[in-house]
Write a protein that holds these residues in place. Structure first.
Motif, mmCIF file in Angstrom:
data_model
loop_
_atom_site.group_PDB
_atom_site.id
_atom_site.type_symbol
_atom_site.label_atom_id
_atom_site.label_comp_id
_atom_site.label_asym_id
_atom_site.label_seq_id
_atom_site.Cartn_x
_atom_site.Cartn_y
_atom_site.Cartn_z
ATOM 1 N N LEU A 1 70.418 111.451 37.453
ATOM 2 C CA LEU A 1 71.159 111.829 38.534
ATOM 3 C C LEU A 1 71.518 113.153 38.700
ATOM 4 N N ARG A 2 70.957 114.075 37.651
ATOM 5 C CA ARG A 2 71.851 115.461 37.585
ATOM 6 C C ARG A 2 71.525 116.263 39.075
ATOM 7 N N PRO A 3 70.520 116.129 39.665
ATOM 8 C CA PRO A 3 70.276 116.986 41.099
ATOM 9 C C PRO A 3 71.183 116.620 42.449
ATOM 10 N N GLU A 4 71.339 115.144 42.300
ATOM 11 C CA GLU A 4 72.373 114.665 43.208
ATOM 12 C C GLU A 4 73.986 114.883 42.952
ATOM 13 N N ILE A 5 74.064 115.069 41.551
ATOM 14 C CA ILE A 5 75.395 115.310 41.187
ATOM 15 C C ILE A 5 75.801 116.665 41.506
ATOM 16 N N SER B 1 93.713 111.797 40.084
ATOM 17 C CA SER B 1 93.027 113.294 40.445
ATOM 18 C C SER B 1 92.535 113.911 39.052
ATOM 19 N N ASP B 2 92.726 113.665 37.957
ATOM 20 C CA ASP B 2 92.175 113.790 36.851
ATOM 21 C C ASP B 2 90.609 113.868 36.816
ATOM 22 N N TYR B 3 90.384 112.586 37.109
ATOM 23 C CA TYR B 3 89.058 112.189 37.017
ATOM 24 C C TYR B 3 88.348 113.157 38.040
ATOM 25 N N THR B 4 88.714 113.535 39.212
ATOM 26 C CA THR B 4 88.110 114.128 40.272
ATOM 27 C C THR B 4 87.945 115.669 39.977
ATOM 28 N N ILE B 5 89.054 116.211 39.185
ATOM 29 C CA ILE B 5 88.685 117.463 38.959
ATOM 30 C C ILE B 5 87.765 117.728 37.696
ATOM 31 N N GLN B 6 87.696 116.598 36.820
ATOM 32 C CA GLN B 6 87.050 116.696 35.773
ATOM 33 C C GLN B 6 85.466 116.538 36.141
ATOM 34 N N TYR B 7 85.263 115.663 37.362
ATOM 35 C CA TYR B 7 83.719 115.663 37.721
ATOM 36 C C TYR B 7 83.295 117.000 38.312
ATOM 37 N N HIS B 8 84.366 117.722 39.096
ATOM 38 C CA HIS B 8 83.955 118.967 39.839
ATOM 39 C C HIS B 8 83.809 120.038 38.722
ATOM 40 N N ARG B 9 84.356 120.043 37.925
ATOM 41 C CA ARG B 9 84.647 120.974 36.610
ATOM 42 C C ARG B 9 83.141 120.545 35.910
ATOM 43 N N GLY B 10 82.478 119.582 35.959
ATOM 44 C CA GLY B 10 81.347 119.341 35.166
ATOM 45 C C GLY B 10 81.744 118.816 33.688
ATOM 46 N N ASP B 11 83.087 118.251 33.720
ATOM 47 C CA ASP B 11 83.655 118.010 32.280
ATOM 48 C C ASP B 11 83.538 116.734 32.069
ATOM 49 N N LEU B 12 83.346 115.564 33.063
ATOM 50 C CA LEU B 12 83.530 114.295 33.138
ATOM 51 C C LEU B 12 82.374 113.443 32.324
ATOM 52 N N LEU B 13 81.257 113.611 32.692
ATOM 53 C CA LEU B 13 79.979 112.924 32.243
ATOM 54 C C LEU B 13 79.359 113.517 31.069
ATOM 55 N N SER B 14 78.769 112.845 30.021
ATOM 56 C CA SER B 14 77.688 113.455 29.245
ATOM 57 C C SER B 14 76.489 113.539 29.837
ATOM 58 N N GLU B 15 75.820 114.560 28.881
ATOM 59 C CA GLU B 15 74.193 114.583 29.695
ATOM 60 C C GLU B 15 73.371 113.211 29.769
ATOM 61 N N GLU B 16 73.757 112.630 28.670
ATOM 62 C CA GLU B 16 73.090 111.454 28.600
ATOM 63 C C GLU B 16 73.179 110.172 29.810
ATOM 64 N N THR C 1 76.942 102.090 36.907
ATOM 65 C CA THR C 1 76.939 103.076 35.683
ATOM 66 C C THR C 1 77.940 104.091 35.911
ATOM 67 N N GLU C 2 78.421 104.779 34.949
ATOM 68 C CA GLU C 2 79.592 106.030 35.037
ATOM 69 C C GLU C 2 78.889 106.898 35.865
ATOM 70 N N ALA C 3 77.706 107.572 35.723
ATOM 71 C CA ALA C 3 77.403 108.582 36.428
ATOM 72 C C ALA C 3 77.258 107.822 38.072
ATOM 73 N N GLU C 4 76.764 106.832 38.326
ATOM 74 C CA GLU C 4 76.456 106.435 39.777
ATOM 75 C C GLU C 4 78.062 106.112 40.385
#
Ligand code: F0G
Length: 459
Positions: A429-433, A409-424, A353-356
């Motif tokens: 996986l929230r605690p690990e992320i 690197s856009d993907y990586t930055i969005q991930y670390h800023r918390g902008d990449l994935l939706s809540e759904e 999945t996208e979050a995985e």
């Protein structure tokens, strides 16, 4: 070298004369793809007919191993290339002067100690193909196929791409003094890759379609213009892309690992590596080949679906959606070859999945290695195959990382800023992320503030 290879259709098994090969590299009878074959290596060729042009003239396995190691100390370009170093298993050129190389290959095999202790797989490694000259595994296949294009006198080469193939092709064409045409899906490729194609001088067309649409358009272009197709349907790409299998075997002291886990998009790379291991076994270089498992993104999973629905007998194309843009492919060209490799090696096909994918990428990054999103599906695959009991923690596993982290690197930055994935998407996986996220901290230009931050982090 050229005389010793031939092309055999992987569908109907017919052999085609090299001059008769169609510009789309498909069999005129059954439409399937060709594979390079070396008759001199087959058992049957042990006693070739008197009039045969092929001779069984390969050195024995230990001589080959010694030769390949020796070449690493040479100053010659063809020896310094981690692909052409193995040219005894790549006799596809008539004249070695046509080799176009950027000293690709010879990529590192890294241990992954943190992931090893988290998963219990002690012998876990990453073969990092992102450490190639243009930052992806595509360089290994580009050096071989582009050298063939040069030898055959083409002025133009072309590909449809999700980004990495185009970056590699543009670079190698520039080195050879050839022109290159790139077709990429509009707005759907990572900036790092697009910037490479432009920098290396490709004629770069962004088409208002997806990757599969670009492939359709290109197949008409190559029919109507004298350009040489460098997508992975080109069997000479596969020859170069099999060489990381040789490197892995060499890095394991000529004993293959138990498992190799590979991302799946257009499904050529898995086939190439499978071919590499099979040929090594045939030539007595290794005793056993690894199981090859292929991992796709859940939103671009036609092979996974095909295995579930028909055991890989039929494949229905899907409309592909995933942020791992390298593998956003719904109608993979080499799916039949990939099924054969999975079946022959005893591997599996999984999806992520996208979050995985995002979490796995951050975990690989935390090892100080990093990779692009598409490569991270391999770690998701490992976790799933362990959980299903298909891989045992006592076995040795290699994750094939296909692209460099700086590609996207856009993907990586969005991930670390918390902008990449939706809540759904994040779901359970929230605690690990949360543990893996590292956003920047904005401070004044004040040592006190930095020291307080350091103090807080050291607690
Ligand atoms: N990983 C990366 C980084 C890729 O760029 C690709 C494919 C794959 C995995 C999948 O490999 O297609 O052989 O199954 N990228 C192609 C491109 C399609 O155009 O760059 P595959």
């Amino acid at each position: 070298m050229q005389d010793v290879h031939q092309l055999r259709c992987t569908g109907c098994a017919s052999v085609i004369a090299l001059e008769a090969l169609k510009e789309n590299f498909r069999c005129p009878d059954c439409g399937d793809l060709y594979e390079v074959e070396y008759p001199a290596w087959s058992a049957k060729a042990a006693a070739p007919p008197a009039n045969a042009r092929v001779k069984r003239n390969l050195p024995n396995p230990s001589a080959l191993r010694w030769l390949w190691k020796e070449r690493r100390t040479s100053t010659e370009l063809k020896d310094q290339s981690g692909v052409w170093r193995f040219r005894d298993l790549l006799p596809i050129l008539a004249d070695e002067a046509n080799i176009v190389s950027l000293r690709e290959g010879n990529t590192p095999l890294y241990a992954l100690p943190r992931i090893a202790s988290a998963t219990g797989v002690e012998r876990l490694y990453a073969k990092h193909q992102g450490m190639n000259p243009t930052g992806s595994f595509k360089d290994t296949g580009m050096t071989t196929a582009l050298s063939v294009a040069k030898e055959r006198g083409f002025g133009w080469v072309a590909c449809a791409s999700t980004g990495n193939t185009s970056a590699a092709m543009a670079a190698y064409a520039a080195r050879a003094g050839m022109r290159s045409l790139v077709l990429i899906p509009d707005g759907k490729i990572a900036w790092g890759k697009l910037s490479q194609a432009l920098d290396y001088g490709a004629l770069t067309c962004q088409l208002r379609t997806d990757f599969d649409g670009c492939v359709r358009v290109l197949s008409e272009v190559v029919r109507r213009a004298p350009v040489y197709l460098l997508n992975s349907v080109n069997p000479y790409r596969i020859e170069g892309q099999k060489t990381p299998a040789l490197e892995i075997a060499e890095q394991f002291e000529w004993e293959a690992p138990d498992h190799l886990i590979v991302p799946g998009g257009n499904l050529a790379n898995s086939s190439a590596l499978g071919k590499g291991f099979l040929e090594m076994k045939q030539l007595g270089l290794i005793k056993k080949a690894p199981r090859v498992s292929i991992i796709q993104a859940e939103g671009a999973n036609p092979l996974y679906r095909s295995m579930q629905a028909s055991g890989g007998r039929e494949l229905t194309p899907v409309e592909a959606h995933t942020r791992a843009s390298a593998i956003r492919i719904g109608n993979p060209a080499s799916w039949r070859k990939a099924v054969r490799v999975v079946e022959a090696s005893g591997g599996w096909v999984e999806q992520a999945t996208e979050a995985e994918i995002a979490l796995a990428k951050a975990e690989i990054g935390a090892e100080g290695i990093g990779c692009e999103p598409a490569s991270a599906v391999t770690l998701v695959g490992l976790k799933k195959l362990l959980a299903a009991g298909k891989i045992a923690a006592s076995e040795s596993v290699v994750l094939l990382l296909t692209g460099h982290t700086l590609k996207d690197s856009d993907y990586t930055i969005q991930y670390h800023r918390g902008d990449l994935l939706s809540e759904e998407e994040i779901g359970p996986l929230r605690p690990e992320i949360e543990i893996t996220r590292r956003n920047t901290i904005e401070l004044d230009a004040d040592a006190e503030q930095v020291l307080r931050t350091l103090d807080g982090a050291a607690q």
